[in-house]
Design an enzyme around this catalytic site. Structure first.
Site, PDB file in Angstrom:
ATOM      1  N   GLU A 124     118.285 -12.107  49.566  1.00  0.00           N
ATOM      2  CA  GLU A 124     118.594 -10.781  50.107  1.00  0.00           C
ATOM      3  C   GLU A 124     117.818  -9.720  49.339  1.00  0.00           C
ATOM      4  OE1 GLU A 124     122.776 -10.274  49.515  1.00  0.00           O
ATOM      5  OE2 GLU A 124     123.307 -11.903  50.870  1.00  0.00           O
ATOM      6  N   LYS A 126     117.636  -6.478  47.051  1.00  0.00           N
ATOM      7  CA  LYS A 126     118.554  -5.890  46.079  1.00  0.00           C
ATOM      8  C   LYS A 126     118.507  -4.379  46.260  1.00  0.00           C
ATOM      9  CE  LYS A 126     120.013  -6.264  41.285  1.00  0.00           C
ATOM     10  NZ  LYS A 126     120.343  -4.863  41.063  1.00  0.00           N
ATOM     11  N   ASP A 128     119.078  -0.573  45.803  1.00  0.00           N
ATOM     12  CA  ASP A 128     119.250   0.213  44.586  1.00  0.00           C
ATOM     13  C   ASP A 128     120.266   1.321  44.840  1.00  0.00           C
ATOM     14  OD1 ASP A 128     118.886   0.832  42.006  1.00  0.00           O
ATOM     15  OD2 ASP A 128     116.907   1.732  42.234  1.00  0.00           O
ATOM     16  N   TYR A 240     127.320  -7.133  51.736  1.00  0.00           N
ATOM     17  CA  TYR A 240     126.748  -8.459  51.497  1.00  0.00           C
ATOM     18  C   TYR A 240     127.789  -9.453  50.971  1.00  0.00           C
ATOM     19  CZ  TYR A 240     126.148  -5.874  47.103  1.00  0.00           C
ATOM     20  OH  TYR A 240     126.356  -5.075  46.015  1.00  0.00           O
ATOM     21  N   LYS A 327     113.723  -9.033  39.604  1.00  0.00           N
ATOM     22  CA  LYS A 327     113.426  -7.601  39.645  1.00  0.00           C
ATOM     23  C   LYS A 327     111.933  -7.363  39.749  1.00  0.00           C
ATOM     24  CE  LYS A 327     116.314  -4.868  37.582  1.00  0.00           C
ATOM     25  NZ  LYS A 327     117.295  -3.859  37.885  1.00  0.00           N
ATOM     26  N   CYS A 421     104.193  35.456  37.057  1.00  0.00           N
ATOM     27  CA  CYS A 421     103.823  34.596  38.182  1.00  0.00           C
ATOM     28  C   CYS A 421     102.317  34.658  38.420  1.00  0.00           C
ATOM     29  CB  CYS A 421     104.581  35.079  39.421  1.00  0.00           C
ATOM     30  SG  CYS A 421     104.295  34.092  40.883  1.00  0.00           S
ATOM     31  N   CYS A 423     100.983  35.160  41.029  1.00  0.00           N
ATOM     32  CA  CYS A 423     100.816  35.784  42.342  1.00  0.00           C
ATOM     33  C   CYS A 423      99.832  36.947  42.339  1.00  0.00           C
ATOM     34  CB  CYS A 423     102.176  36.245  42.893  1.00  0.00           C
ATOM     35  SG  CYS A 423     102.996  37.506  41.925  1.00  0.00           S
ATOM     36  N   CYS A 440     110.245  33.971  40.521  1.00  0.00           N
ATOM     37  CA  CYS A 440     109.372  35.141  40.509  1.00  0.00           C
ATOM     38  C   CYS A 440     110.160  36.237  41.198  1.00  0.00           C
ATOM     39  CB  CYS A 440     108.086  34.869  41.292  1.00  0.00           C
ATOM     40  SG  CYS A 440     107.133  36.376  41.559  1.00  0.00           S
ATOM     41  N   CYS A 445     105.637  39.098  46.264  1.00  0.00           N
ATOM     42  CA  CYS A 445     104.861  37.958  45.779  1.00  0.00           C
ATOM     43  C   CYS A 445     104.174  37.243  46.954  1.00  0.00           C
ATOM     44  CB  CYS A 445     105.782  36.991  45.040  1.00  0.00           C
ATOM     45  SG  CYS A 445     105.034  35.400  44.680  1.00  0.00           S
TER      46      CYS A 445
END
Ligand code: IVH
Length: 702
Positions: A124, A126, A128, A240, A327, A421, A423, A440, A445
């Site tokens: 099967e 696995k 996570d 499962y 794994k 920033c 910008c 910002c 901006c």
């Protein structure tokens, strides 16, 4: 699955308990197809409507509400803490292996302990996620418990109940003639990458720390004490393991089949392996295929298939001798961190981005990766010039996960989060108390302006084709776009646009046409497109439905907003704040002036005039072929059946009718001659009818 038939049956049903029962059946089937089989049986709109009808009916008849109704997935008040529950049998964990040699060792041990018996393995994926145990009593969902320490876990029944691919009632199936009604299943709660990314984006926009991976998000969500919050996060479940009271089951493969038959979500990717080579083939196949899955797996689980053999093998410590995990290595690469730049989002949030020496990783070349926020850079102690590890958070967003310290050059430079920033307007970057993100704060901006316009024009918002990132960038730089309203002033610059390099008349006119078309988009899209913090597509739809006009939404108080079930405190505050801002108001007034649709339009009702009606056709009609007549009825929301019953609403009779005409008379079903039928569908006018061509031979309906 003929879902339309069930819907018709529901509509024709007049007894309320039966109506409710039918609606639940329809919604459960749609959920099963959507969440388990990845298939939509009906449109979202139709689904929402049916769901609302069920809510309404249950509201009018509270005595008919049952815990397994799909409306009851979100139920109960927030808890103070979770109750502790002892597992019937301990929830075990698995020993991990990382090489084929270790798998071979496992196989050898198994065969030795089974004294040469024939062995089959069940392989099967696995998943996570987070392990969960779920109990059903009398076929109904009854209890869900986290793994905890393996012996006792937390009662998370209300949280797990919100998971849409878990049925609240299962089909009764038999095992060797014995019905399975009370049982425990175990599995994994997880989240798809796409949903994970979405939730994280929302969190970042809110100034919250993003979750590191889908598993953390799933586990964090299960621990929330308020099921309403859980329901906002699209968790999924896969099972499962099956254990039935009083029944001795035979094998893992059979158990998976039994669960599938009951309607429970099981993985379609498992395989019965006759030999160890089959197991290795499975491992190899998924080593690559795992990147095409919509969710994360971290390996393969190999189980001895026979439950008798599993018992014989037994358990040591907390891991069984009959199963192991293989794994996969997390797909990782190392590369050089060339620079850290800042990306400014539409709400002004600033995300640091790693600019990397391009490197190939799990199927694509990566040159940028997210660094989330200043704290993350600090935690990893990243320096520009470092060799860093990059991983794909699955395969969607690459991220920098660590530094190869031995490779750090002397000149490696610490990154200092800029005060201003990028910008060009030197907007200050500020970190609000308690928040991890920098913002910002310059109201003009240009990065924020770009992002807001991009968002406004994007596919799920106003869907203005031809107005992607590059075009927006260019038009902002040229000064043509200053805010979202200025999109609708672009036609004033048509000539100038045409003369731009790589533009030309056709491209400009297409864009202008797409802009014009966007004015008629539904209100929910406009609300989403405005870019109000915390208001995603789903919330926008709910708001449009509730308020019916932008003006009503603009004037809504926080109290009114929070009275809507799905709108929380923070969302309500954000909406009120947005519409209080005089600049936003000004932009909205411009949008109104330019003729954008501010009203929620009901679906044109006259189009569905035959909704809920079943017709039977017999004899030759003058104006239609059989296919045409059927199509017409269905287009107007009606249904055509092949034989007459008490449930038939009308029998349409043409020339030379067949036995159905007599059936109709016997059962007292109303008869419509062609002229009546034409009148009913609003096509009674002679001249209109003559306009149509009828080259096809009229077919006999009977
Ligand atoms: S079997 C003894 N099957 O992995 C049986 N577990 O590392 C243990 N997991 O706690 C569970 N996918 O949360 C099994 N197909 C699968 C699985 C799986 C994921 C998780 C489960 C377990 C952990 C053990």
């Amino acid at each position: 699955m003929d879902i339309q038939k069930l819907i018709q049956e529901y509509k024709l049903q007049s007894e309320i308990p039966k109506k409710i029962q039918k609606l639940r059946e329809i919604i459960n089937i749609c959920d099963h197809y959507y969440y388990v089989k990845d298939e939509s049986l009906i449109s979202d709109r139709e689904y929402d409507q049916l769901f609302q009808e069920l809510i309404q009916l249950e509201k009018e008849h509270p005595e008919l509400v049952t815990p397994d109704s799909p409306t009851q997935r979100v139920s109960g008040e927030p808890l103070k803490e979770f109750r502790n529950v002892q597992h019937k049998k301990p929830m075990l964990s698995l020993s991990n292996t990382y090489s084929y040699d270790e798998v071979k060792d496992f196989d050898r041990r198994v065969r030795e302990l089974l004294e040469g018996e024939k062995v089959e393995y069940f392989a099967e994926l696995k998943f996570d996620g987070v392990a969960i145990s779920v109990h059903y009593e009398n076929l109904e969902y009854a209890l869900a418990v986290t793994r905890g320490d393996g012996v006792t876990g937390d009662d998370v029944t209300l949280n797990v109940k919100t998971i849409k691919n878990l049925p609240l009632k299962v089909k009764e199936v038999q095992f060797d003639g014995i019905p399975i009604r009370n049982f425990e299943v175990r599995g994994e709660v997880y989240m798809n990458y796409a949903d994970f990314v979405k939730v994280n984006e929302e969190r970042v926009a809110e100034g919250d720390k993003p979750f590191a991976n889908p598993r953390n998000l799933a586990s964090g969500t299960l621990k929330l004490l308020d099921p309403r919050q859980v329901a906002q996060r699209p968790l999924r479940i896969v099972l499962y393991y099956l254990d039935v009271d009083g029944i001795e089951l035979r094998s893992q493969s059979e158990n998976i089949e039994l669960m599938r038959e009951m309607g429970l979500p099981v993985s379609p990717y498992s395989r019965l392996c006759k030999s160890l080579d089959d197991v290795f083939a499975f491992i190899e196949e998924w080593e690559k295929r795992r990147y095409s899955l919509p969710f994360q797996i971290d390996g393969i689980v190999i189980k001895v298939n026979s439950l008798r053999q599993q018992e014989k093998l037994g358990t040591i410590a907390r891991a069984p001798r009959w199963a192991i995990a293989y794994k996969y290595e997390a797909e990782k690469a190392t590369t050089i961190l060339k620079n850290i730049t800042l990306q400014v989002g539409r709400t002004g949030i600033v995300t640091p981005v790693a600019e990397l020496e391009p490197v190939f990783l799990a199927g694509s070349t990566i040159s940028r990766a997210t660094l989330h926020n200043a704290d993350y850079i600090e935690e990893l102690d990243l320096r520009i010039g470092d060799t860093v590890y990059v991983e794909k958070g699955g395969e969607v967003i690459p991220k920098v996960t660590g530094v190869v310290l031995e490779k750090r050059p002397d000149w490696a430079k610490k990154f200092v989060f800029p005060e201003y920033c990028t910008c060009g307007l030197n907007g200050r970057l500020v970190r609000l108390p308690g928040e991890v993100a920098y913002f910002c704060i310059h109201p003009e901006c240009p990065w924020q302006i770009r992002r807001r316009i991009e968002h406004f024009a994007s596919r799920n918002a106003m869907d203005i084709e031809g107005m992607g990132e590059k075009v927006v960038d260019q038009l902002v730089n040229l000064g043509f776009l200053k805010n979202i309203a200025s999109i609708y002033e672009l036609h004033l610059h048509r000539q100038k646009l045409i003369s731009l390099e790589r533009w030309g008349e056709k491209k400009v006119d297409n864009l202008l046409e797409a802009i014009e078309k966007s004015k008629r988009k539904p209100l929910s899209r406009l609300i989403f497109a405005l870019g109000i913090r915390l208001i995603g597509e789903g919330a926008a739809k709910i708001l449009a439905k509730h308020f019916k006009s932008l003006d009503a939404l603009m004037n809504a108080s926080k109290e009114e907003l929070t009275s809507i079930y799905e709108i929380g405190e923070k969302m309500a505050e954000s909406i009120v704040k947005f519409f209080q801002d005089p600049k936003e108001r000004q932009v909205i007034e411009k949008l109104r002036e330019y003729g954008l649709n501010f009203q929620e339009k009901e679906e044109q009702s006259e189009q569905k005039i035959l909704e809920g009606l079943t017709f039977v056709l017999t004899g030759e009609l003058e104006h239609f072929t059989r296919t045409e007549a059927k199509a017409k009825i269905e287009q107007l929301g009606g249904k055509v059946a092949s034989s007459v019953s008490k449930k038939t609403n009308y029998v349409v009779v043409g020339k030379n009718p067949g036995s159905k005409y007599e059936d109709a008379q016997k059962l007292g079903v109303p008869i419509l001659y062609e002229s009546d039928f034409l009148r009913l569908i609003g096509e009674g006018s002679e001249s209109e009818l003559k306009k149509e061509n009828h080259f096809e031979q009229n077919t006999l309906f009977d």
